[in-house]
Design an enzyme around this catalytic site. Structure first.
Site, short mmCIF file in Angstrom:
data_model
loop_
_atom_site.label_atom_id
_atom_site.label_comp_id
_atom_site.label_asym_id
_atom_site.label_seq_id
_atom_site.Cartn_x
_atom_site.Cartn_y
_atom_site.Cartn_z
N ARG A 101 -13.17 -26.90 15.87
CA ARG A 101 -12.55 -25.92 15.01
C ARG A 101 -13.41 -24.64 15.20
O ARG A 101 -14.04 -24.44 15.00
CB ARG A 101 -12.34 -26.38 13.55
N ASP A 118 -13.08 -18.94 5.40
CA ASP A 118 -13.45 -19.42 6.42
C ASP A 118 -14.60 -18.65 7.40
O ASP A 118 -15.48 -19.38 7.92
CB ASP A 118 -12.36 -19.95 7.44
N GLN A 151 -2.61 -28.26 1.76
CA GLN A 151 -3.62 -28.62 1.16
C GLN A 151 -3.69 -28.15 -0.18
O GLN A 151 -4.53 -28.87 -0.79
CB GLN A 151 -4.79 -27.73 1.70
N ASN A 173 -9.12 -16.79 5.92
CA ASN A 173 -8.90 -17.99 5.38
C ASN A 173 -7.30 -18.30 5.59
O ASN A 173 -6.82 -17.85 6.63
CB ASN A 173 -8.90 -17.53 3.85
N LYS A 174 -7.10 -19.56 4.89
CA LYS A 174 -5.97 -20.49 5.26
C LYS A 174 -4.55 -19.42 5.66
O LYS A 174 -4.34 -18.27 4.62
CB LYS A 174 -5.69 -21.45 4.02
N GLY A 231 -12.14 -27.82 5.40
CA GLY A 231 -12.72 -26.56 4.52
C GLY A 231 -14.01 -26.33 5.05
O GLY A 231 -14.81 -27.15 5.27
N ALA A 232 -14.26 -25.06 5.17
CA ALA A 232 -15.35 -24.38 5.88
C ALA A 232 -16.78 -25.08 5.61
O ALA A 232 -17.54 -25.57 6.33
CB ALA A 232 -15.50 -22.88 5.72
O1 MRU Z 1 -7.64 -25.90 7.62
P1 MRU Z 1 -8.69 -26.10 6.25
O2 MRU Z 1 -7.91 -27.33 5.44
O3 MRU Z 1 -9.82 -26.72 6.86
O4 MRU Z 1 -8.56 -24.71 5.92
C1 MRU Z 1 -9.60 -24.49 4.87
C2 MRU Z 1 -9.36 -23.08 4.08
O5 MRU Z 1 -8.87 -22.14 4.63
C3 MRU Z 1 -10.26 -23.01 2.66
O6 MRU Z 1 -9.80 -22.05 2.03
C4 MRU Z 1 -11.70 -22.48 3.41
O7 MRU Z 1 -12.08 -23.56 4.39
C5 MRU Z 1 -12.61 -22.38 2.02
S1 MRU Z 1 -13.08 -23.84 1.45
C6 MRU Z 1 -14.41 -23.65 0.58
#
Ligand code: MRU
Length: 337
Positions: A88, A234, A193, A244-245, A48-49
């Site tokens: 990342r 992100d 997730q 985003n994801k 998560g960012a």
């Molecule tokens: O690969 P991840 O689990 O780190 O991806 C996370 C996401 O895409 C979240 O939606 C994003 O980081 C926002 S979190 C507040």
């Protein structure tokens, strides 16, 4: 709402809730070295960012402790920060926090002062993230109707931040105001997730949540049950294009088609003012095994390759509003920086 215990600083190390094991096991582990922390970030033990950024900010303290005795302290320590930066590529919070720590390191008059200042700065980034979540929660909940049903994607909750979340901070606030009926959480293939983390934290908070396969989201939106789609981000480019994801873009398209508002909730630490639009955002590609193996089961034949981007970019034209701690905006370019 009490923050989810995602990460904590203990004297000289970081305590992390191992998100790879949720929801089956709630296990904490300690990261005492940069190698351990880099591995934890790469393998999504912490993810998560905002949470990645804060973990890296504390990581800078570990880096300084690891190199405190070396001849070229600043160079050695910056080398360790580079290891964290290489974990990342998409979540800009990682680079935002590392840049802050790097400049503290370079401007400190001594090693001891550097260590003290780096720790103070990491605590500050942690507290600022919590405070941003509280504000975003209130601003977002103001946009929601009574008895609302929300669809979300991935995990943008306490687990992804200092402990209150971005998209989920709005959901927590709506719940505490008594205006939330239910949440639908996309399972979020391939690392799940949504199913593993969002369902875990909402259920723990006593919020009704249903998990759906990602592919069911478009038809769910067509039924008219969903009042708003809310996700995190992100990295948000200056014009508002938002990474985003993976699957977020499809969700935004489906929401647009169904005339359902699509909100992104993200602190300004997720804004990338150096990227004019989404085409500048680097998208992380992840390994074959994340798609090819389900538990112990091989689900893609040997020799078949995969396409496994971890994120996608939703063009700003499909985003109703971006909710950040500075207000409800159309794009970061709305703010007078
Ligand atoms: O690969 P991840 O689990 O780190 O991806 C996370 C996401 O895409 C979240 O939606 C994003 O980081 C926002 S979190 C507040």
């Amino acid at each position: 709402m009490k923050p989810v215990p995602t990460l904590e600083w203990l004297d000289d190390r970081i305590l992390l809730l191992d998100q790879r094991l949720l929801p089956a096991e709630e296990v904490y582990f300690e990261c005492k070295s940069i190698q351990e922390l880099a591995h934890a970030i790469k393998t999504l033990a912490v993810r998560g960012a905002p949470a990645i950024g804060i973990a890296a900010a504390y990581g800078a303290v570990i880096a300084a402790l690891e190199t405190a005795e070396s001849d070229s302290f600043i160079n050695q320590c910056c080398g360790k920060l580079d290891i964290l930066a290489a974990t990342r590529p998409t979540a800009v919070n990682l680079f935002h926090c590392l840049d802050i720590q790097r400049s503290i390191l370079q401007s400190s008059p001594s090693r001891t002062v550097a260590i003290t200042r780096l720790l103070e700065s990491a605590h500050k980034l942690y507290e600022e993230d919590l405070e941003a979540s509280r504000i975003m929660g209130r601003l977002g909940a103001d946009l929601l109707p009574e008895n609302c049903t929300i669809l979300t994607h991935c995990n943008a909750g306490g687990l992804a931040t200092a402990g209150l979340g971005t998209a989920l901070s709005v959901i927590y606030e709506a719940h505490s105001r008594g205006i939330l009926a239910e949440v639908y959480a996309d399972e979020t293939r391939p690392l799940l997730q949504g199913a593993r983390l969002t369902a875990w934290e909402l259920h723990k908070a006593g919020i009704p949540v249903k998990v759906l396969p990602d592919s069911a989201a478009a038809s769910l939106l067509q039924t008219g049950v969903i009042d708003a789609v809310i996700t995190g981000a992100d990295r948000i480019a200056l014009n508002g294009d938002s990474a985003n994801k993976i699957g977020t873009y499809s969700l935004a398209l489906a929401a647009h088609e169904a005339r359902v508002p699509f909100y992104i909730v993200a602190p300004v630490s997720t804004f990338d003012l150096k990227s004019p639009d989404g085409s500048c955002i680097e998208i992380e590609e992840r390994g074959r095994e994340e798609l090819a193996v389900l538990g112990n089961l091989k689900i893609i034949p040997d020799g078949v390759s995969v396409y496994n981007p971890a994120f996608d970019v939703t063009p700003v034209k499909f985003i109703t509003s971006i909710i950040c701690e500075m207000g409800v905006i159309s794009s970061p370019s709305d703010i007078d920086w």
